[in-house]
Enzyme design. Structure first.
Site, PDB file in Angstrom:
ATOM      1  N   GLN A  88      -3.253 -12.233   7.820  1.00  0.00           N
ATOM      2  CA  GLN A  88      -2.794 -11.485   6.343  1.00  0.00           C
ATOM      3  C   GLN A  88      -1.759 -12.417   5.568  1.00  0.00           C
ATOM      4  O   GLN A  88      -2.645 -13.235   4.928  1.00  0.00           O
ATOM      5  CB  GLN A  88      -2.652 -10.795   6.170  1.00  0.00           C
ATOM      6  CG  GLN A  88      -2.153 -10.204   4.500  1.00  0.00           C
ATOM      7  CD  GLN A  88      -1.938  -8.767   4.494  1.00  0.00           C
ATOM      8  OE1 GLN A  88      -2.633  -7.782   4.204  1.00  0.00           O
ATOM      9  NE2 GLN A  88      -0.583  -8.950   4.202  1.00  0.00           N
ATOM     10  N   GLU A 130       5.947 -11.231   7.269  1.00  0.00           N
ATOM     11  CA  GLU A 130       5.006 -11.940   8.626  1.00  0.00           C
ATOM     12  C   GLU A 130       4.443 -11.283   9.380  1.00  0.00           C
ATOM     13  O   GLU A 130       3.970 -11.653   9.933  1.00  0.00           O
ATOM     14  CB  GLU A 130       6.696 -13.251   9.052  1.00  0.00           C
ATOM     15  CG  GLU A 130       6.985 -13.859   8.087  1.00  0.00           C
ATOM     16  CD  GLU A 130       7.570 -14.906   9.107  1.00  0.00           C
ATOM     17  OE1 GLU A 130       8.411 -14.858  10.104  1.00  0.00           O
ATOM     18  OE2 GLU A 130       7.726 -16.406   8.113  1.00  0.00           O
ATOM     19  N   LYS A 131       4.577  -9.769   9.459  1.00  0.00           N
ATOM     20  CA  LYS A 131       4.353  -8.743   9.958  1.00  0.00           C
ATOM     21  C   LYS A 131       2.711  -9.207   9.644  1.00  0.00           C
ATOM     22  O   LYS A 131       2.518  -8.704  10.914  1.00  0.00           O
ATOM     23  CB  LYS A 131       5.085  -7.406   9.373  1.00  0.00           C
ATOM     24  CG  LYS A 131       4.102  -6.474   9.736  1.00  0.00           C
ATOM     25  CD  LYS A 131       4.187  -6.034  11.469  1.00  0.00           C
ATOM     26  CE  LYS A 131       3.333  -4.526  11.446  1.00  0.00           C
ATOM     27  NZ  LYS A 131       2.389  -3.903  11.305  1.00  0.00           N
ATOM     28  N   ASP A 132       2.605  -8.761   8.881  1.00  0.00           N
ATOM     29  CA  ASP A 132       0.813  -9.363   8.634  1.00  0.00           C
ATOM     30  C   ASP A 132       0.598 -10.720   8.638  1.00  0.00           C
ATOM     31  O   ASP A 132       0.341 -11.524   7.628  1.00  0.00           O
ATOM     32  CB  ASP A 132       0.074  -8.436   7.718  1.00  0.00           C
ATOM     33  CG  ASP A 132       0.752  -6.657   7.660  1.00  0.00           C
ATOM     34  OD1 ASP A 132       0.181  -6.513   8.602  1.00  0.00           O
ATOM     35  OD2 ASP A 132       1.095  -6.254   6.775  1.00  0.00           O
ATOM     36  N   ALA A 160       4.087   3.610   0.965  1.00  0.00           N
ATOM     37  CA  ALA A 160       4.366   4.258   2.183  1.00  0.00           C
ATOM     38  C   ALA A 160       5.671   3.848   2.720  1.00  0.00           C
ATOM     39  O   ALA A 160       5.893   2.700   3.536  1.00  0.00           O
ATOM     40  CB  ALA A 160       3.395   4.643   3.484  1.00  0.00           C
ATOM     41  N   MET A 183       0.879  -1.453   0.157  1.00  0.00           N
ATOM     42  CA  MET A 183      -0.453  -0.057  -0.151  1.00  0.00           C
ATOM     43  C   MET A 183       0.539   1.104   0.297  1.00  0.00           C
ATOM     44  O   MET A 183       0.763   2.204   0.472  1.00  0.00           O
ATOM     45  CB  MET A 183      -0.985  -0.648   1.793  1.00  0.00           C
ATOM     46  CG  MET A 183      -2.329  -1.227   1.292  1.00  0.00           C
ATOM     47  SD  MET A 183      -3.656  -0.978   2.069  1.00  0.00           S
ATOM     48  CE  MET A 183      -2.987  -0.142   3.996  1.00  0.00           C
ATOM     49  N   GLY A 242      10.933  -2.535   5.741  1.00  0.00           N
ATOM     50  CA  GLY A 242      10.873  -3.950   5.983  1.00  0.00           C
ATOM     51  C   GLY A 242       9.993  -3.832   4.076  1.00  0.00           C
ATOM     52  O   GLY A 242      10.787  -5.482   4.014  1.00  0.00           O
ATOM     53  N   HIS A 243       9.518  -3.483   3.375  1.00  0.00           N
ATOM     54  CA  HIS A 243       9.763  -3.442   2.453  1.00  0.00           C
ATOM     55  C   HIS A 243      10.147  -3.496   0.814  1.00  0.00           C
ATOM     56  O   HIS A 243      10.230  -4.863   0.538  1.00  0.00           O
ATOM     57  CB  HIS A 243       8.354  -2.493   1.286  1.00  0.00           C
ATOM     58  CG  HIS A 243       6.914  -1.945   1.957  1.00  0.00           C
ATOM     59  ND1 HIS A 243       6.742  -1.046   3.053  1.00  0.00           N
ATOM     60  CD2 HIS A 243       5.413  -2.892   1.886  1.00  0.00           C
ATOM     61  CE1 HIS A 243       5.827  -0.778   2.756  1.00  0.00           C
ATOM     62  NE2 HIS A 243       4.781  -1.680   2.676  1.00  0.00           N
TER      63      HIS A 243
END
Lengths: 283, 283
Positions: free
Chosen positions: B156, B151-153, B35, B33, B39-40
């Site tokens: 999901q 793995e943060k989400d 931002a 999304m 991590g991304h």
């Protein structure tokens, strides 16, 4: 002539389609629940006008039957189906078991709004969720270039088109005209449930729908014309009419006289539920 | 070094991926999304270990936000995002408008049961429907070989794995370890909402979770340990704890001491909701 290759695993299906694709061949799919008749044969012929190879899936999908419906008695006749597919020129029959389509832990459902509203959904609330989910799966499994669906199940055709547009499924949906007997009765696997006397009554369904569509096209009041059609079906011998409804042809939104329309009906003969539909020309 | 090519239409996206595929290149996707943070960037690096080309989608998906949530204030910073993607080596940024993803008449929803039960769903009831639907669409649009999710989400990630298995989406799902700052705080776009004092508190979340997971792995009572963790979060300065819950690692079914587990939590700092999770080793 050889009959179609029969595979029951997704792995084997994908391997065959991949080979065809590597050879530069276009692949069409015809999803069915078996009990194949002339209507299905016409879908295969149309598929083969658009692609060099045709996959026909035969899968009586439990998730589109309600607990009260005819899942168990739905006609299953694989040997006869394969004969028909051989004659029609289909190349591959995909006949998965329920456990191949819905393994343990399966938990996903696709719901399509829009064209699924009313009509069949009023009487079979989970039907199109079952259809949309299994069709999406079949498309992901077989990865066809196009797929052919009969206009006999007209609302289903509209729902599948909406599904593919909404989820960007890269499959062209082709609608195929309903195949009818000499008296206009739409071919249906469920006609097998009907006795001779019931077949005579069933034939009136398309006659009444065509007449009503003509009346609507030439100015008749919508509520009166569809109400009269429902009465005429009962007088003809149907026990119960679920609906006779005019809708817009593509979106199935409420009918507008100046646009292409569709007149759709569902009615009961004994314990058998028949559906049919016809075009309404814009006035 | 050039930045990624930026496309905002499905047509352009598909054309680029098709060209890569014809050239025999594997394609990985990282749905985001925007931002973008470290991590991304790590997701892109992992993607490029598995494929020659990486597509990153940047789309703040409105259907996964509830009306009360932070859709409007969610951080949008495309120029900075593209800088990060250039540094990470991503090849294509797909930045569709809402109207490209959800054109007029859009009416389809995918619901994944199983791992979506409880946890986030108790507090964001439509969240995973929105995620599943947009992820399926992105996969159909980009047709990647694999896709990387953090793995943060964690819930999901489990839902997306279930989605792909259930709908036979031909995309390999790769889970990537959460990137954390030196104090263990999980990188999150929503950390941007936090002031300095709140960051100090936020850092306690992972500490408390790791400690609780260790207690569970060494025999602590589940109800007591997770209850104590919730209390510790409030004492640390969180205003509200949505949940601290132990689950089985893959299915998210109720935790069993002898299997791989996951401890998941969501808690509020002011108006910002943070989530995190850690492994629980089998006892």
């Amino acid at each position: 002539m050889n009959g179609p290759t029969v595979v029951d695993s997704v792995t084997a299906l994908r391997a065959q389609v991949r080979d065809w694709r590597r050879a530069g061949l276009r692949v069409a799919m015809v999803p069915t629940m078996g009990a194949l008749h002339e209507g299905h044969v016409s879908l295969v012929r149309i598929a083969l006008e658009r692609a060099e190879r045709c996959v026909v899936s035969i899968f009586v999908n439990p998730t589109q039957f309600a607990p009260t419906e005819d899942l168990d008695k739905y006609p299953r006749q694989l040997a006869r189906d394969l004969d028909r597919l051989r004659d029609a020129g289909a190349h591959l029959a995909f006949t998965p078991r329920v456990s191949e389509m819905y393994p343990a832990g399966f938990a996903t459902k696709i719901s399509v709004g829009g064209p699924s509203g009313g009509l069949e959904t009023d009487f079979r609330p989970s039907f199109f969720d079952g259809v949309a989910t299994v069709v999406a799966k079949l498309f992901m499994q077989a990865a066809p270039d196009c797929a052919v669906f009969g206009e006999k199940d007209y609302q289903q055709l509209c729902v599948v088109r909406r599904l593919c547009r909404d989820l960007d499924l890269p499959v062209e949906i082709v609608g195929a005209p309903t195949v009818r007997d000499a008296h206009g009765l739409a071919m249906s696997s469920r006609n097998a449930y009907l006795g001779e006397a019931e077949i005579e009554i069933a034939r009136k369904l398309n006659v009444i729908l065509r007449q009503t569509a003509e009346e609507l096209a030439t100015g008749a009041d919508e509520t009166k014309a569809t109400g009269d059609a429902a009465k005429a079906l009962i007088e003809a011998g149907f026990q119960k009419v679920d609906y006779v409804t005019a809708r817009q042809a593509m979106t199935l939104a409420p009918w507008q006289r100046d646009r292409n329309g569709r007149l759709l009906a569902a009615a009961w003969l004994g314990t058998t539920r028949l559906i049919d539909n016809v075009e309404i020309l814009p006035g």
